[in-house]
Design a protein around this motif. Sequence first.
Motif, short mmCIF file in Angstrom:
data_model
loop_
_atom_site.label_atom_id
_atom_site.label_comp_id
_atom_site.label_asym_id
_atom_site.label_seq_id
_atom_site.Cartn_x
_atom_site.Cartn_y
_atom_site.Cartn_z
N THR A 1 71.82 -8.11 -3.67
CA THR A 1 71.53 -8.23 -5.14
C THR A 1 71.30 -9.52 -5.40
OG1 THR A 1 73.83 -8.40 -5.40
CG2 THR A 1 73.04 -6.21 -5.35
N ASP B 1 73.34 -11.14 -7.55
CA ASP B 1 74.62 -11.84 -7.23
C ASP B 1 74.95 -12.23 -6.01
OD1 ASP B 1 75.04 -11.23 -10.03
OD2 ASP B 1 76.34 -9.24 -9.42
N ALA B 2 74.41 -11.71 -4.84
CA ALA B 2 74.57 -12.19 -3.48
C ALA B 2 73.71 -13.27 -3.42
CB ALA B 2 74.08 -11.06 -2.62
N LYS C 1 85.04 0.64 4.68
CA LYS C 1 83.99 -0.15 4.19
C LYS C 1 83.04 -0.25 5.39
CE LYS C 1 86.38 -2.70 0.36
NZ LYS C 1 86.85 -4.17 0.29
N THR D 1 79.10 -6.69 2.73
CA THR D 1 79.79 -5.27 2.66
C THR D 1 78.66 -4.36 2.09
OG1 THR D 1 82.14 -6.15 2.13
CG2 THR D 1 81.54 -3.87 1.37
N VAL D 2 78.20 -3.34 2.57
CA VAL D 2 77.37 -2.24 1.97
C VAL D 2 77.90 -1.61 0.79
CG1 VAL D 2 76.11 -0.34 2.27
CG2 VAL D 2 76.37 -1.92 4.22
N VAL D 3 77.61 -1.91 -0.37
CA VAL D 3 78.06 -1.61 -1.94
C VAL D 3 77.45 -0.24 -2.27
CG1 VAL D 3 78.97 -3.85 -2.43
CG2 VAL D 3 76.63 -3.24 -2.90
N MET D 4 76.18 0.19 -1.71
CA MET D 4 75.53 1.35 -2.04
C MET D 4 74.64 1.72 -0.75
SD MET D 4 73.27 2.65 -4.92
CE MET D 4 74.16 2.19 -6.15
N HIS E 1 69.94 -0.21 2.02
CA HIS E 1 71.34 -0.32 1.95
C HIS E 1 71.72 -1.43 1.13
CE1 HIS E 1 71.71 2.88 4.73
NE2 HIS E 1 71.03 2.15 5.54
N ILE F 1 73.70 -4.67 -0.23
CA ILE F 1 74.84 -5.45 0.28
C ILE F 1 75.21 -6.58 -0.63
CG2 ILE F 1 74.35 -4.96 2.71
CD1 ILE F 1 72.75 -7.63 3.10
N ASP F 2 76.29 -7.12 -0.73
CA ASP F 2 76.74 -7.92 -1.60
C ASP F 2 76.81 -9.55 -1.05
OD1 ASP F 2 78.85 -8.11 0.31
OD2 ASP F 2 80.44 -7.77 -0.87
N THR F 3 76.00 -9.80 -0.05
CA THR F 3 76.16 -11.00 0.61
C THR F 3 74.62 -11.38 1.38
OG1 THR F 3 78.52 -11.10 1.08
CG2 THR F 3 77.33 -12.68 2.25
#
Length: 164
Positions: A70, A72-73, A134, A141-144, A155, A157-159
Amino acid sequence: MLKKLVALPLVIASFAFMSAAHADHHGMKKDIVDVAVENGSFTTLVAAVQAGGLVDTLKSKGPFTVFAPTDDAFAKLPKGTVEMLLKPENKDQLVAVLTYHVVPGNVMAADAMKVDSATTVQGQNLAINTTDGKVMINDATVVMADVKASNGVIHVIDTVLLPK
């Protein structure tokens, strides 16, 4: 600043990410790039895909599994990293980072959880771990999971994943 680099119109979607993957008015699903653009949470990723010249590839038949960071990542990267990667002279490095987020084939979360690694289009392996319910891809981390597109699956991810 990054938004100026984005050539495609970015629609800030007010609907859930999953709805972006549903059939459009012509009855065809959107491809990976269309889903990312419509969602609105991937403006940096879309700009990077454009700068790396990978739009046509990710709109092709595939199938592809994309671990999509994202905005944010990307914001968690050290200051100036994204801007540096988007410079034309750093295109090879940008393409390496982007293709490190893509695995050939259509790998759903249930299948990914059965293995401990996956080889990326870039050539290096990603570590896959499941801890406390998780799913981790390297340090992300897979967030969705399992956001379907016409040519693969995303998928979220946050990073941002960085090749070694």
